[in-house]
Enzyme design. Structure first.
Site, PDB file in Angstrom:
ATOM      1  N   GLU A  49       0.865  -1.180   0.000  1.00 56.61           N
ATOM      2  CA  GLU A  49       0.000   0.000   0.000  1.00 56.61           C
ATOM      3  C   GLU A  49       0.898   1.226   0.000  1.00 56.61           C
ATOM      4  OE1 GLU A  49      -2.895   0.050   3.116  1.00 56.61           O
ATOM      5  OE2 GLU A  49      -4.072  -1.563   2.245  1.00 56.61           O
ATOM      6  N   ASP A  60      -5.702   9.760   9.291  1.00 60.79           N
ATOM      7  CA  ASP A  60      -4.375   9.341   9.718  1.00 60.79           C
ATOM      8  C   ASP A  60      -3.941  10.038  10.995  1.00 60.79           C
ATOM      9  OD1 ASP A  60      -3.670   7.567   7.505  1.00 60.79           O
ATOM     10  OD2 ASP A  60      -3.824   9.375   6.280  1.00 60.79           O
TER      11      ASP A  60
END
Length: 270
Positions: A49, A60
């Site tokens: 990824e 995040d």
């Protein structure tokens, strides 16, 4: 079958689990990303990824937010990242690469232009964090006609109606966010993850990878017992941050970190 389908089919046949590392493209510098991708493969990665840096990475935690800032400070853009994937493909034609990021960089370039460039570069899937189910029909056709999978997130708070909708739209694999919160959080509850995976599998036969909160061999092994894949991100990106002034050391360090996780998964029969 595309690279993702082939990879998960081969792993299932062998009774193994996918190890899916995440790094942010362009961190600590764009010149190092391709070498780090190859190091991850040497360390046992089944799928990579590759994060697309964005100025407002809302899902995040601080570790990956800072990684995005470092990458953006070097001017890392979406087209640059596709060039990195193309460079990676010159030496690795088999490891699937999934771009993980947000909608704005794609919309800026246009979905058709992005999908075509991604296909040419050798991208296998995209995970667009803020792509709403209702908006997905505007983007999926462009990706699907080029053989690019669209991977969706599911979370502990996802109602069964969303699980059904995502199962209908997704391809490649499903990414289950094991924690309420942002990447890099702690307190992994295996019993709760197991219950949610059971629910997801009632609606989809796609492989389910679990991420957020996997930071060491023990947590990877625990998740590997119940999931089809294990995603590790913040633990690797933390190493990039630690060694950002010594980038020549990073390939060996990341390879070693991943080998530890790979050995833990394989030792447990995964």
């Amino acid at each position: 079958m595309n690279r993702l389908d082939k990879t998960f089919a081969a792993l299932k046949s062998a009774g193994r689990k996918a190890l899916i590392p995440y790094i942010t493209a362009g961190d600590p510098h764009p010149d190092h990303t391709v070498a780090l991708m190859h190091a991850l493969v040497r360390g046992g990665a089944d799928v990579i990824e590759l994060g697309v840096p964005f100025s407002d990475p809302m899902a995040d935690g601080p570790v990956i937010q800072l990684a995005c800032e470092r990458a953006l400070a070097h001017g890392t853009g979406l087209w640059d990242i596709l060039d990195m994937v193309a460079a990676f493909r010159r030496d690795d034609a088999t490891t699937p690469v999934v771009l993980m990021g947000y909608l704005t960089p794609i919309e800026t370039r246009g979905i058709e232009a992005f999908a075509e460039r991604a296909r040419e570069a050798g991208v296998d899937g995209v995970l667009i964090v803020d792509l709403a189910i209702e908006e997905a029909p505007d983007y999926l056709p462009s990706l699907r006609k080029r053989g690019i999978d669209c991977i969706f997130l599911l979370a502990p708070t996802s109602p069964e109606s969303r699980v059904r909708a995502v199962a209908h739209l997704a391809s490649g694999y499903l990414y289950y966010v094991s924690l309420k919160g942002v990447t890099g959080a702690a307190n992994l509850d295996i019993a709760s993850v197991t219950a949610k995976l059971d629910e997801i599998r009632r609606h989809s036969e796609l492989p389910v990878a679990v991420g957020f909160g996997i930071r060491d061999a023990a947590s990877a092994q625990a998740v590997g017992r119940i999931a089809d894949g294990v995603v590790v991100g913040s633990a690797l990106v933390s190493e990039v941050e630690r060694l950002q002034q010594q980038p020549e050391a990073l390939p060996e360090v990341l390879q070693g970190r991943l080998q530890t996780l790979r050995q833990a998964l394989d030792a447990d029969g995964g």
